[in-house]
Design a protein around this motif. Structure first.
Motif, PDB file in Angstrom:
ATOM      1  N   GLN A   1      -5.460   6.672  -1.419  1.00 28.64           N
ATOM      2  CA  GLN A   1      -4.912   5.634  -0.770  1.00 28.64           C
ATOM      3  C   GLN A   1      -5.120   4.248  -1.649  1.00 28.64           C
ATOM      4  O   GLN A   1      -6.080   4.077  -2.481  1.00 28.64           O
ATOM      5  CB  GLN A   1      -6.062   5.207   0.490  1.00 28.64           C
ATOM      6  CG  GLN A   1      -5.518   3.920   1.248  1.00 28.64           C
ATOM      7  CD  GLN A   1      -4.287   4.116   2.013  1.00 28.64           C
ATOM      8  OE1 GLN A   1      -4.031   5.051   2.486  1.00 28.64           O
ATOM      9  NE2 GLN A   1      -3.477   2.987   1.609  1.00 28.64           N
ATOM     10  N   MET A   2      -3.837   3.649  -2.007  1.00 26.02           N
ATOM     11  CA  MET A   2      -3.645   2.696  -2.793  1.00 26.02           C
ATOM     12  C   MET A   2      -3.433   1.424  -1.960  1.00 26.02           C
ATOM     13  O   MET A   2      -2.312   1.343  -1.604  1.00 26.02           O
ATOM     14  CB  MET A   2      -2.680   2.858  -4.026  1.00 26.02           C
ATOM     15  CG  MET A   2      -2.830   4.433  -4.549  1.00 26.02           C
ATOM     16  SD  MET A   2      -1.582   4.716  -5.813  1.00 26.02           S
ATOM     17  CE  MET A   2      -0.229   4.727  -4.903  1.00 26.02           C
ATOM     18  N   ASP A   3      -4.248   0.356  -2.169  1.00 25.42           N
ATOM     19  CA  ASP A   3      -4.177  -0.723  -1.495  1.00 25.42           C
ATOM     20  C   ASP A   3      -3.945  -1.822  -2.683  1.00 25.42           C
ATOM     21  O   ASP A   3      -4.337  -1.798  -3.674  1.00 25.42           O
ATOM     22  CB  ASP A   3      -5.168  -1.260  -0.491  1.00 25.42           C
ATOM     23  CG  ASP A   3      -5.441  -0.010   0.738  1.00 25.42           C
ATOM     24  OD1 ASP A   3      -6.309   0.398   0.833  1.00 25.42           O
ATOM     25  OD2 ASP A   3      -4.109   0.330   1.082  1.00 25.42           O
TER      26      ASP A   3
ATOM     27  N   LEU B   1      -1.457  -3.098  -4.513  1.00 29.65           N
ATOM     28  CA  LEU B   1      -0.869  -2.534  -5.469  1.00 29.65           C
ATOM     29  C   LEU B   1      -0.391  -3.624  -6.220  1.00 29.65           C
ATOM     30  O   LEU B   1       0.089  -4.797  -5.844  1.00 29.65           O
ATOM     31  CB  LEU B   1       0.118  -1.704  -5.164  1.00 29.65           C
ATOM     32  CG  LEU B   1      -0.274  -0.304  -4.677  1.00 29.65           C
ATOM     33  CD1 LEU B   1       0.949   0.499  -3.877  1.00 29.65           C
ATOM     34  CD2 LEU B   1      -0.396   0.638  -5.824  1.00 29.65           C
TER      35      LEU B   1
ATOM     36  N   ARG C   1      -9.774  -1.119  -5.072  1.00 29.54           N
ATOM     37  CA  ARG C   1      -8.442  -0.947  -4.293  1.00 29.54           C
ATOM     38  C   ARG C   1      -7.773   0.404  -3.936  1.00 29.54           C
ATOM     39  O   ARG C   1      -7.089   0.693  -3.037  1.00 29.54           O
ATOM     40  CB  ARG C   1      -7.270  -1.585  -5.569  1.00 29.54           C
ATOM     41  CG  ARG C   1      -7.724  -2.921  -5.905  1.00 29.54           C
ATOM     42  CD  ARG C   1      -6.606  -3.601  -6.839  1.00 29.54           C
ATOM     43  NE  ARG C   1      -6.433  -2.684  -7.904  1.00 29.54           N
ATOM     44  CZ  ARG C   1      -5.263  -2.050  -8.258  1.00 29.54           C
ATOM     45  NH1 ARG C   1      -4.173  -2.578  -7.611  1.00 29.54           N
ATOM     46  NH2 ARG C   1      -5.168  -1.690  -9.561  1.00 29.54           N
ATOM     47  N   PHE C   2      -8.435   1.345  -4.804  1.00 27.01           N
ATOM     48  CA  PHE C   2      -7.821   2.695  -4.521  1.00 27.01           C
ATOM     49  C   PHE C   2      -9.048   3.580  -3.882  1.00 27.01           C
ATOM     50  O   PHE C   2     -10.246   3.410  -4.263  1.00 27.01           O
ATOM     51  CB  PHE C   2      -7.361   3.373  -5.655  1.00 27.01           C
ATOM     52  CG  PHE C   2      -6.069   2.884  -6.333  1.00 27.01           C
ATOM     53  CD1 PHE C   2      -5.554   1.804  -5.772  1.00 27.01           C
ATOM     54  CD2 PHE C   2      -5.687   3.649  -7.505  1.00 27.01           C
ATOM     55  CE1 PHE C   2      -4.354   1.331  -6.305  1.00 27.01           C
ATOM     56  CE2 PHE C   2      -4.376   3.278  -7.863  1.00 27.01           C
ATOM     57  CZ  PHE C   2      -3.939   2.117  -7.427  1.00 27.01           C
TER      58      PHE C   2
ATOM     59  N   SER D   1       0.804  -1.337   0.055  1.00 28.23           N
ATOM     60  CA  SER D   1       0.044   0.082   0.146  1.00 28.23           C
ATOM     61  C   SER D   1       0.929   1.120  -0.122  1.00 28.23           C
ATOM     62  O   SER D   1       1.920   1.208   0.537  1.00 28.23           O
ATOM     63  CB  SER D   1      -0.892  -0.047   1.411  1.00 28.23           C
ATOM     64  OG  SER D   1      -1.601  -1.078   1.276  1.00 28.23           O
TER      65      SER D   1
ATOM     66  N   ARG E   1      -0.009   5.819   0.220  1.00 28.12           N
ATOM     67  CA  ARG E   1      -0.955   6.718   0.303  1.00 28.12           C
ATOM     68  C   ARG E   1      -0.329   8.107  -0.292  1.00 28.12           C
ATOM     69  O   ARG E   1       0.712   8.761   0.287  1.00 28.12           O
ATOM     70  CB  ARG E   1      -1.487   7.300   1.623  1.00 28.12           C
ATOM     71  CG  ARG E   1      -2.666   8.126   1.618  1.00 28.12           C
ATOM     72  CD  ARG E   1      -3.187   8.421   2.884  1.00 28.12           C
ATOM     73  NE  ARG E   1      -2.542   9.377   3.586  1.00 28.12           N
ATOM     74  CZ  ARG E   1      -2.849  10.161   4.875  1.00 28.12           C
ATOM     75  NH1 ARG E   1      -4.054  10.013   5.188  1.00 28.12           N
ATOM     76  NH2 ARG E   1      -2.155  10.946   5.408  1.00 28.12           N
TER      77      ARG E   1
END
Length: 122
Positions: A81-83, A85, A66-67, A17, A19
């Motif tokens: 927020q990027m999870d 990836l 995801r984002f 992740s 951010r």
């Protein structure tokens, strides 16, 4: 003078992740539209996420679930927020803002940041 400055990029492994933050000076984030775009080497600029003045958000199909895009009016800051990836998320990420509304193309925004690199390894 309006300035957008991105931060929070870097290198992560797949599944990780990050951010991203975009701090806007000289620009009031309330009103209009703010967005994140990205451009991978050899590819066109792609709209990742948009957030409208009323809080409504839209996402590219490739990042849905995801984002998460959000903004803090008090801090005049936009977040991504990027999870979860993936290597295909590797790109230069740009924030954009416009007082009059959202656009599907980054060229439709009055203000854009310099960009920040995100690299995801497999």
């Amino acid at each position: 003078q309006v300035q957008l400055v991105e931060s929070g990029g870097g290198s992560v492994q797949a599944g990780g992740s990050l951010r991203l933050s975009c701090t806007a000076s000289g620009y009031i984030s309330r009103g209009g539209c703010m967005a994140w775009f990205r451009q991978a080497p050899g590819k066109d600029n792609e709209g990742v996420a948009h957030i409208y003045d009323d809080g409504h958000t839209t996402y590219a199909d490739s990042v849905k679930g995801r984002f998460t895009i959000s903004k803090d009016h008090a801090k005049n800051t936009l977040y991504l927020q990027m999870d979860g990836l993936k290597p295909e998320d590797t790109a230069m990420y740009y924030c954009a803002a416009d007082r009059w509304g959202c656009s599907a193309r980054i060229s439709g925004y009055m203000y854009t940041g310099q960009g920040i690199q995100v690299a995801v390894s497999s």
